[in-house]
Enzyme design. Structure first.
Site, PDB file in Angstrom:
ATOM      1  N   ASP A 101     -14.113  23.352 -13.178  1.00 20.02           N
ATOM      2  CA  ASP A 101     -14.001  22.042 -13.817  1.00 20.02           C
ATOM      3  C   ASP A 101     -15.087  21.901 -14.882  1.00 20.02           C
ATOM      4  OD1 ASP A 101     -13.508  19.346 -14.370  1.00 20.02           O
ATOM      5  OD2 ASP A 101     -14.788  18.650 -12.740  1.00 20.02           O
ATOM      6  N   ASP A 103     -16.419  19.067 -17.355  1.00 18.49           N
ATOM      7  CA  ASP A 103     -16.279  17.636 -17.599  1.00 18.49           C
ATOM      8  C   ASP A 103     -17.124  17.265 -18.811  1.00 18.49           C
ATOM      9  OD1 ASP A 103     -16.135  14.884 -17.507  1.00 18.49           O
ATOM     10  OD2 ASP A 103     -16.157  14.809 -15.319  1.00 18.49           O
ATOM     11  N   ASP A 297     -18.800  22.358 -13.234  1.00 24.43           N
ATOM     12  CA  ASP A 297     -19.288  21.553 -12.120  1.00 24.43           C
ATOM     13  C   ASP A 297     -19.315  22.451 -10.880  1.00 24.43           C
ATOM     14  OD1 ASP A 297     -19.577  19.924  -9.919  1.00 24.43           O
ATOM     15  OD2 ASP A 297     -18.403  18.284 -10.759  1.00 24.43           O
TER      16      ASP A 297
END
Lengths: 388, 332
Positions: A101, A103, A297
């Site tokens: 991920d 972000d 992440d």
């Protein structure tokens, strides 16, 4: 989203737009591999929590539920279970896809304050800009609690893409994962998810995934890996290149960065001395490695029981869809993931806002505006407008 | 691989196969000329339990027999710590030979015979590196599945030579990667073994070893005074109804599980916690016990880890221990 009398109308507006999307979306929903072994979950507009432990045999069943329930967000597990509908302890985990991920909000990009708005957590009133000169006080209701809402700009998207490119380089060149087994998805709001479908990664436990996370983030590189060891005296160091050489992986990456190869003992000695000896070099190397690493992440990739937003479904933080990027370079989330219809919708805009969706710029300064549904929904999801 | 190599790797299926082909039967263990083998086997166990590696490397027939008899005797001794230490010692013995063999073999064909051991026993495919004949390569995922449980920073993937899906290792590192599995393999061999009626010679020698080893592994009955200070502190905090950090709860539960407390009693220990929820606590304790969830049995955190988490309240009696579970162990 704040729930009060007015926002119930807002929920109705969003539900209407989302329902229409799911009704027409059979083609955009991507059926996850081994769908019957996955756990699904969804949230409802204006309600906390998530309905979890659901299972579907095929996309048809899932779409029927989405049209009926019209969830705000739809999630699917990366894990495969023997009994996906059982409570967590009885599901019998058999493996999990590996997902990364990225972000946009974690990248600390300097442009963010310029396109952020502060939303009062009590009444929902909005004010542009995210930098406060003093304590926040809502001008409408006097509340001191607030949330921030950001409309990502093209620099944000490019910043996230840059991290995806770094990640994919590790995945392909170091880990040897074939391009067919790497799926890049826009998350639906401000980031990207990278799904790995290589079966060899499915059985890995959290410890193994955590080691991989360290690898792609550039965390934990030892000076010894480059051939720099601590000497006997304080601050002294010994240079001896490792037996296996420095031609592969992180060793090669950092050797390039430092401009050395396995014959440059003197050059490396100078670099180490210039950095202030072993400890100084170690700190410098660590800093360089983290810069070269991809900013993912770490929690997400190590979690083997997580539910992820399902590809092809809408994100209630934006009304955009989680969308596969077949060409990351040319992918424009504000065009390619903006899939709602354009029926005229009247909304009350809380503060002046500029956005560009489906290739058209909207500069909205009036309080009441008639806008295409995809624009209206985007602003409502961002907390910058409400149903008229 | 020649039959001579079976002396080094007596746990290979080929070794058992060789014994079967040679017509060896259980009843022959009672023959008077087996006495020497039984004595060698007893020594092999003693050396292993002492934490050393058995160095004997005689004719392969004798070494294979010695190994088999030592397995039988370890089973007959029936003490888990003895089995664990013996299995680890056998693994380290094989590790030494395997490293040498991998390193010395210059012919690719011979090398590949040794790499076959990895594939047969541990489903670990090892290939020789194209660029450097001293190096072997294993798939990244095969590497991670094993190395991620090693604590040393140098085993982290970032500190390895990684390229196009492979991790490059020298002979020592390749063998180190499977040491735990070798030990588990031998451990499992003994656990799965069904003992035949043993000849008196073996039974008596095993009894004798058991009588010697058993007191080392007896624990005193658990009383409040026998609890390590870290556990005692956690219980005191719990008694006062104060909040205990997650890491301290984990230590308390894993410690109690390790000393054999039943799950019900452990759950009851947490009932004073301000956020006590029996269902959740039970699940968590059962998870730590390896009964629920990931099915991994959690061990008690080491003293070092507890020190880092400010959960260590060491007293003089803690001297020399590295894990709270060693506290109060009585050695006669």
């Amino acid at each position: 989203m704040i729930e009060n009398g007015i926002l119930t109308k807002t929920s109705v507006l969003l539900r209407g737009a989302f329902k229409e999307y799911y009704f027409k979306s059979a083609k955009t929903l991507e059926e996850p591999k081994k769908i019957e072994q996955r756990e699904f979950g969804y949230s409802h507009f204006g309600q906390p929590g998530m309905v979890r432990h659901l299972s579907f045999r095929n996309t048809g069943e899932l779409i029927a539920t989405l049209v009926k329930e019209v969830p705000s967000d739809v999630y699917c597990s990366n894990a495969y279970y023997r009994f996906p509908t059982s409570p967590m302890q009885d599901k019998e985990w058999t493996g999990a896809d590996m997902i990364f991920d990225i972000d946009g909000k974690d990248l600390g990009l300097p442009c963010v304050p310029s396109h952020s708005h502060l939303l009062c957590a009590t009444c929902g009133a909005s004010s542009p800009g995210a930098e406060l000169s003093g304590p926040y006080v809502c001008q409408s209701c006097g509340s001191r609690k607030y949330e921030s809402s950001s409309i990502p700009c093209s620099r944000c998207v490019e910043g996230s893409k840059k991290e995806v490119v770094k990640l994919v380089d590790f995945l392909k060149n170091d880990l040897g994962i074939g391009p067919d087994n790497i799926g890049i998805y826009f998350s639906g709001n401000n980031g990207f998810h990278v799904h790995i479908s290589d079966e060899a990664y499915v059985p890995l436990d959290p410890a193994a995934r955590s080691d991989l996370v360290g690898y792609v983030r550039g965390a934990g590189l030892m000076a010894e890996s480059l051939g720099v060891r601590k000497g006997d005296g304080s601050g002294t160091s010994i240079i001896k290149f490792p037996r296996g050489g420095i031609e592969y992986g992180w060793r090669s990456r950092m050797a390039d960065e430092l401009g050395i190869n396995s014959t440059s003992t003197i050059k490396l000695r100078n670099i180490v001395d210039h950095a202030g000896g072993y400890s100084g070099f170690k700190m410098e190397l660590d800093k360089k490695a983290r810069e070269k690493g991809a900013r993912i992440d770490p929690q997400v990739t190590t979690d083997i029981h997580r539910v992820f937003r399902m590809p092809g479904t809408l994100n209630s933080k934006s009304g955009l869809a989680k969308t596969k990027c077949s060409n990351l370079g040319s992918f424009d989330p504000f065009v390619d993931a903006c899939l709602l219809g354009d029926s005229k919708t009247i909304v009350k805009v809380k503060s002046p806002v500029k956005i560009k969706l489906k290739g058209k710029a909207y500069n909205i300064s009036k309080e009441s505006a008639e806008l295409p549904a995809f624009v209206a929904v985007y602003l409502v999801c961002k907390g910058l407008a409400e149903a008229a | 691989m020649g039959t001579g190599d079976l002396a080094k790797y007596p746990f290979l299926n080929e070794a058992g196969e060789y014994m079967r082909k040679s017509g060896f039967g259980w009843d022959e263990l009672g023959r008077p000329d087996m006495k020497d083998v039984i004595e060698r086997a007893a020594q092999r166990i003693e050396v292993g339990v002492a934490g050393d590696v058995y160095a004997g490397l005689d004719k392969y027939e004798i070494e294979i027999l010695t190994f088999i008899v030592s397995l039988i005797m370890v089973k007959a001794i029936a003490l888990e710590p003895v089995l664990k230490k013996y299995a680890l010692a056998e693994a380290r013995r094989a590790e030494k030979f395997l490293t040498d063999d991998l390193r010395k073999q210059s012919e690719p064909l011979k090398r590949s015979l040794f790499t076959k051991i990895f594939e047969d026993l541990f489903s670990l495919k090892i290939e020789m590196a194209e660029s450097d004949t001293r190096l072997f390569k294993v798939k990244v995922t095969d590497y991670l599945a094993r190395s991620s449980h090693f604590h040393e920073q140098e085993w982290k993937l970032i500190n390895r030579l990684v390229s196009h899906g492979f991790v490059y290792l020298d002979a020592d590192e390749t063998v180190r990667l499977v040491r735990n599995e070798l030990s588990i393999l031998i451990h499992e061999k003994v656990r799965a073994m069904a003992l035949p009626t043993l000849p008196t010679t073996i039974r008596d020698r095993a009894e004798e070893l058991r009588a010697r080893f058993a007191p080392r592994y007896e624990y005193r009955v658990l009383s409040a005074n026998d609890l390590p200070p870290c556990v005692k502190h956690a219980l005191d905090v719990m008694d006062k109804g104060e909040n205990l950090p997650h890491s301290a709860r984990l230590m308390l539960a894993t410690y109690m599980l390790a000393v054999g407390k039943p799950v019900d009693e452990i759950v009851a220990m947490f009932q004073n916690a301000p956020d006590f929820n029996e269902k959740i606590t039970r699940y968590q304790v059962e998870h730590l016990a390896g009964i629920k969830g990931s099915r991994t049995k959690y061990s008690v955190p080491s003293c070092e880890k507890l020190r880092n988490e400010n959960l260590c309240f060491a007293t003089q009696e803690c001297a020399g221990i590295v894990n709270p579970i060693q506290f109060g162990r009585k050695r006669k």
